[in-house]
Design a protein around this motif. Structure first.
Motif, short mmCIF file in Angstrom:
data_model
loop_
_atom_site.label_atom_id
_atom_site.label_comp_id
_atom_site.label_asym_id
_atom_site.label_seq_id
_atom_site.Cartn_x
_atom_site.Cartn_y
_atom_site.Cartn_z
N THR A 57 63.80 56.02 58.81
CA THR A 57 63.05 55.23 59.78
C THR A 57 61.56 55.59 59.69
O THR A 57 61.18 56.57 59.04
N ASP A 58 60.74 54.81 60.37
CA ASP A 58 59.30 55.06 60.38
C ASP A 58 58.94 56.44 60.91
O ASP A 58 57.93 57.02 60.52
N ASP A 59 59.78 56.99 61.79
CA ASP A 59 59.49 58.32 62.33
C ASP A 59 60.12 59.44 61.50
O ASP A 59 60.10 60.60 61.89
N GLY A 60 60.68 59.10 60.34
CA GLY A 60 61.20 60.11 59.42
C GLY A 60 62.65 60.48 59.59
O GLY A 60 63.15 61.35 58.87
N ALA A 61 63.37 59.84 60.51
CA ALA A 61 64.78 60.16 60.71
C ALA A 61 65.64 59.53 59.62
O ALA A 61 65.46 58.36 59.29
N LEU A 62 66.56 60.30 59.08
CA LEU A 62 67.52 59.77 58.11
C LEU A 62 68.64 59.08 58.87
O LEU A 62 69.25 59.68 59.75
N VAL A 63 68.88 57.79 58.54
CA VAL A 63 69.90 57.02 59.25
C VAL A 63 70.98 56.49 58.32
O VAL A 63 71.93 55.85 58.78
N GLY A 64 70.86 56.74 57.03
CA GLY A 64 71.88 56.29 56.09
C GLY A 64 71.75 56.98 54.76
O GLY A 64 70.70 57.52 54.42
N LEU A 65 72.85 56.98 54.01
CA LEU A 65 72.85 57.57 52.68
C LEU A 65 73.72 56.75 51.74
O LEU A 65 74.61 56.01 52.17
N ALA A 66 73.41 56.88 50.47
CA ALA A 66 74.23 56.29 49.41
C ALA A 66 74.22 57.25 48.23
O ALA A 66 73.18 57.84 47.92
N HIS A 67 75.38 57.40 47.58
CA HIS A 67 75.49 58.20 46.36
C HIS A 67 76.02 57.28 45.27
O HIS A 67 77.03 56.59 45.48
N VAL A 68 75.36 57.27 44.14
CA VAL A 68 75.73 56.37 43.06
C VAL A 68 75.64 57.10 41.72
O VAL A 68 74.88 58.05 41.57
#
Length: 150
Positions: A57-68
């Motif tokens: 997010t704009d405030d630096g919070a991680l809200v999702g991930l993907a591994h490929v």
């Protein structure tokens, strides 16, 4: 919600670990901190092949991930990308985060010359499948596993 999708970085460890633990819990997988260390080390090793992306997010919070990771496709004499893990923080769901992560994986695949992005999900994962049905084509293939350890 506006998010930026980028490669996971060393400073993302705590946020990534929280998301990945949530992903394991969602699927009922007994994942230990030691197991997360192994995966984190893979993500930090450019030679391993597994790549991690995060939605921030704009405030630096991680809200999702993907591994490929890439995989060989002998029948088509090509390389595809396999999306092993995709997870969005429950508080951020329904706001386009999963679509942004999938789009970033597809962009990465195009840049790498991959012929396809492929992934699996649980048959009862209705919310995720509704997203996947909008952005991809469901295949007719059935998946099998042979467990090789304990």
């Amino acid at each position: 919600m506006a998010v930026t999708v980028r490669a996971v970085a060393v400073g993302d460890r705590a946020g990534w670990e929280t998301l990945y633990a949530g992903y394991a819990a969602f699927y009922g997988v007994a994942q230990t901190p030691a197991m997360r260390v192994v995966v984190w080390d893979w993500l930090m090793d450019a030679g391993h092949g597994t790549t991690g992306l995060v939605a921030v997010t704009d405030d630096g919070a991680l809200v999702g991930l993907a591994h490929v990771r890439p995989f060989a496709r002998p029948l088509s004499a090509s390389v595809g990308g396999f999306l092993d893990d995709l997870f969005v923080d429950p508080a951020a769901r329904g706001q386009g985060v999963a679509v942004a992560l999938i789009a970033a994986v597809a962009d990465m695949g195009r840049a790498e010359g991959w012929s396809v992005i492929r992934w699996i999900t649980a048959a009862d994962n209705a919310a995720a499948r509704a997203v996947y049905d909008r952005v991809a084509r469901k295949t007719p293939w059935v998946t099998y596993d042979i467990g090789l350890s304990g």
